[in-house]
Design an enzyme around this catalytic site. Structure first.
Site, short mmCIF file in Angstrom:
data_model
loop_
_atom_site.label_atom_id
_atom_site.label_comp_id
_atom_site.label_asym_id
_atom_site.label_seq_id
_atom_site.Cartn_x
_atom_site.Cartn_y
_atom_site.Cartn_z
CG HIS A 326 -2.13 -0.88 1.02
ND1 HIS A 326 -2.09 -2.23 1.30
CD2 HIS A 326 -3.39 -0.63 0.59
CE1 HIS A 326 -3.27 -2.77 1.05
NE2 HIS A 326 -4.07 -1.83 0.61
N GLY A 327 2.05 1.20 0.44
CA GLY A 327 2.86 2.41 0.40
C GLY A 327 4.11 2.34 1.23
#
Length: 485
Positions: A326-327
């Site tokens: 996700h990041g």
């Protein structure tokens, strides 16, 4: 180009009309037009990043042909490795280079030996995580023998860049999507009508609920220490609905839009907030990603087979990688860890497949035990969402700590919750969302089979009310949350 924009409202009809005109002559003309339209759609943000998509896609196109032609397992593995290394290398460079450099520098500062390493300030290409995983899965499926390699560049390009799901999923499998570009498609009015309904519902969730929740959520999360506990609780709950309506709204629009072109995409959300435990939640949330990790990482690692240690290891790997996908932020790793800790007891007690049906199947209302299970699952995911939303781990702990200590110090605040909720304009729409999705929880989306339950005048009244709500709440165009991933 955003789905919730005037630009897309102009773009879609033009692309759709010309597509079916060309499709009648040859499905290959239809593929070529979809490829050009998808390039335009993606290039609307930044044409430079089209080069990355083509670099990744070209390698996988060529590597898969070489895998199919290879005479030895060693040669096949070499081409597969080249595909995976390049894809992950591009993804890692743009998404994680600055994160690792910054973390490396901070580690030396803590050790008392500061060093200077410059970050590059890279701009993250929109949708890079989605199309990279889709392209990689194609090569892996060819390697496994589950799919024949494509020898038509336009066909493969249309599959990889298909604009409805290009930038935020669903992350399609080539075994499902690619064959739909290898044969003529026919216009189906019933599917097109249902696709339009699903798009309308997706826009309602995004514009009317997610974007309105965002106003309150942003205000509270930007300065949580000055807010009372009851507002922190409300903001956390609203973020749970914001991210669900934002992301599942995108998926609804993408899936519905694809049906207008006679193309079926996989389901990405199955009403996850009606889940009775965290395992069921992950079978219903971002299905295309969770099944991707299951099939291409979890099962190859041994899955839930083997020793207890192996099962624990594999569980943490899958959730940590999912979080990191996700990041580049430790908040996502903590978020993944929380879900791993919630999932692990179910796995070790062999109860992770306990709820494979729908809640209250065949009944209008859940039992008391089901209702409690649903509420507890929602509460735990909401707490985890605080880490997902916070800018850093310290801020997330501070948010939760302030909410808890302030509530303990002033327990009377709990009485203010209903009063505060009554004054929030978005609450009635959330209530409508819950009622509609609960009644349709065995269907594909909340407006599915609505013609069986409402007369034509009532249906059209509902459609116009939803459309009016979307138009009325449309202000400044808000990007979708998952575009940053």
């Amino acid at each position: 180009m955003l789905f919730n924009s005037v630009d897309f409202a102009i773009f879609l009809p033009i692309v759709l009309v010309l597509f079916w005109a060309l499709e009648r002559k040859s499905f290959r003309y239809g593929n070529a037009w979809l490829l050009l339209a998808s390039m335009f759609f993606y290039g609307w943000w930044d044409w430079r990043f089209l080069g990355l998509v083509f670099l990744s896609g070209s390698l996988d196109y060529w590597a898969s042909i070489q895998i199919e032609r290879s005479k030895t397992p060693r040669s096949k593995r070499a081409w597969l490795a080249a595909s995976i290394v390049l894809n992950l290398g591009i993804l890692g460079f743009f998404k994680y280079y600055d994160f690792f450099v910054s973390s490396f520098s901070k580690a030396f500062v803590l050790l008392g030996h500061p060093i200077e390493i410059s970050t590059l300030g890279l701009i993250l290409p929109v949708g890079i995580s989605f199309y990279t995983f889709q392209s990689m899965s194609y090569t892996i499926d060819v390697y496994r023998g589950d799919l024949k390699a494509s020898h038509q560049p336009i066909e493969f390009g249309a599959y990889l860049l298909f604009f409805p799901q290009l930038v935020a999923g669903p992350i399609e499998r080539a075994t499902n999507l690619l064959p739909q570009f290898r044969a003529p498609r026919s216009f189906d009015l019933d599917k097109a009508v249902d696709g339009s309904r699903q798009m309308l519902w997706g826009l309602f969730k995004k514009v009317v609920i997610a974007d309105q929740c965002a106003v309150i959520v942003n205000d509270v999360f930007n300065d949580p220490t000055s807010k009372p506990a009851y507002l922190l609780i409300i903001a956390a709950v609203l973020f749970a609905f914001q991210i669900y309506c934002d992301f599942s709204g995108y998926s609804d629009i993408a899936i519905g839009c694809a049906r207008l072109f006679g193309i079926g995409l996989m389901r990405n959300f199955a009403f996850p907030y009606f889940s009775r435990d965290i395992a069921e939640f992950w079978r219903r949330w971002h299905i295309s990603l969770s099944t991707w990790f299951r099939d291409y990482l979890y099962i190859p690692l041994g899955g839930s087979r083997g020793s207890t240690w192996t099962r624990i290891r594999n569980t943490f790997i899958i959730f940590l990688v999912s979080g990191f996908w996700h990041g580049a932020n430790y908040t996502f790793i903590v978020w993944g860890t929380i879900h791993a800790l919630l999932f692990l007891p179910l796995l070790l007690r062999n109860k992770n497949r306990l709820h494979t049906d729908i809640a209250a199947e065949g009944r209008s209302f859940p039992s008391f035990q089901e209702a409690i299970s649903i509420l507890l699952t929602f509460a735990t995911t909401t707490v985890a969402w605080v880490f997902f939303r916070a800018p850093d781990v310290a801020s997330a702990w501070s948010y939760l700590g302030h909410a808890f200590t302030d509530l303990v110090a002033h327990p009377g605040q709990i009485i203010l919750l209903p009063t505060a909720l009554i004054h929030l304009a978005v609450v009635p729409f959330i209530a409508l969302l819950l009622v509609a999705e609960w009644t349709q929880r065995s269907r594909q989306h909340a407006l599915d089979t609505i013609e069986r339950h409402l007369s034509r005048p009532m249906r059209w009244t509902l459609y116009y009310l939803l459309l009016f709500a979307v138009l009325y709440n449309s202000g400044e165009e808000q990007s979708f949350i998952y575009f940053q991933f």
